[in-house]
Motif scaffolding. Structure first.
Motif, PDB file in Angstrom:
ATOM      1  N   ARG A   6       0.834  -1.222   0.000  1.00 50.49           N
ATOM      2  CA  ARG A   6       0.000   0.000   0.000  1.00 50.49           C
ATOM      3  C   ARG A   6       0.858   1.258   0.000  1.00 50.49           C
ATOM      4  O   ARG A   6       0.554   2.230  -0.673  1.00 50.49           O
ATOM      5  CB  ARG A   6      -0.922   0.017   1.210  1.00 50.49           C
ATOM      6  N   TYR A   7       1.931   1.222   0.787  1.00 51.46           N
ATOM      7  CA  TYR A   7       2.811   2.378   0.867  1.00 51.46           C
ATOM      8  C   TYR A   7       3.438   2.678  -0.490  1.00 51.46           C
ATOM      9  O   TYR A   7       3.481   3.846  -0.917  1.00 51.46           O
ATOM     10  CB  TYR A   7       3.887   2.131   1.929  1.00 51.46           C
ATOM     11  N   ARG A   9       2.256   1.856  -3.434  1.00 56.54           N
ATOM     12  CA  ARG A   9       1.206   2.353  -4.333  1.00 56.54           C
ATOM     13  C   ARG A   9       0.867   3.814  -4.045  1.00 56.54           C
ATOM     14  O   ARG A   9       0.660   4.599  -4.967  1.00 56.54           O
ATOM     15  CB  ARG A   9      -0.030   1.473  -4.223  1.00 56.54           C
ATOM     16  N   LEU A  10       0.818   4.185  -2.777  1.00 55.95           N
ATOM     17  CA  LEU A  10       0.566   5.587  -2.429  1.00 55.95           C
ATOM     18  C   LEU A  10       1.722   6.484  -2.875  1.00 55.95           C
ATOM     19  O   LEU A  10       1.498   7.596  -3.351  1.00 55.95           O
ATOM     20  CB  LEU A  10       0.336   5.733  -0.928  1.00 55.95           C
ATOM     21  N   THR A  13       1.463   7.371  -6.439  1.00 58.68           N
ATOM     22  CA  THR A  13       0.458   8.397  -6.711  1.00 58.68           C
ATOM     23  C   THR A  13       0.909   9.784  -6.264  1.00 58.68           C
ATOM     24  O   THR A  13       0.753  10.754  -7.003  1.00 58.68           O
ATOM     25  CB  THR A  13      -0.860   8.042  -5.992  1.00 58.68           C
ATOM     26  N   TYR A  14       1.466   9.876  -5.060  1.00 59.30           N
ATOM     27  CA  TYR A  14       1.719  11.181  -4.467  1.00 59.30           C
ATOM     28  C   TYR A  14       3.178  11.635  -4.464  1.00 59.30           C
ATOM     29  O   TYR A  14       3.445  12.823  -4.294  1.00 59.30           O
ATOM     30  CB  TYR A  14       1.187  11.204  -3.027  1.00 59.30           C
TER      31      TYR A  14
END
Length: 70
Positions: A6-7, A9-10, A13-14
């Protein structure tokens, strides 16, 4: 999906500029490649994708992706 996936993937994005550096510190097996590779590739972080694939023993696929990007 685990925390690390998840980290990453985030980050894609950011903060995509830091993804390659982060994944280079991870050990083989720390990430499930099939869960993060689509996000890494869609964000355009090809160097991180190549590092992840090479670490998992997918050298030929990693080089093909790199050549395709160049």
């Amino acid at each position: 999906m685990g925390f690390t996936e998840r980290y990453v993937r985030l980050m894609c994005t950011y903060d995509p500029s830091r993804v390659a550096g982060y994944v280079s510190f991870l050990k083989s097996g720390d990430l499930k490649l099939d869960e993060v590779l689509p996000a890494v590739e869609s964000s355009g972080v090809v160097d991180a994708a190549v590092v992840l694939m090479a670490r998992e023993g997918l050298l030929r696929d990693a080089m093909d992706r790199l050549v395709e990007h160049l």
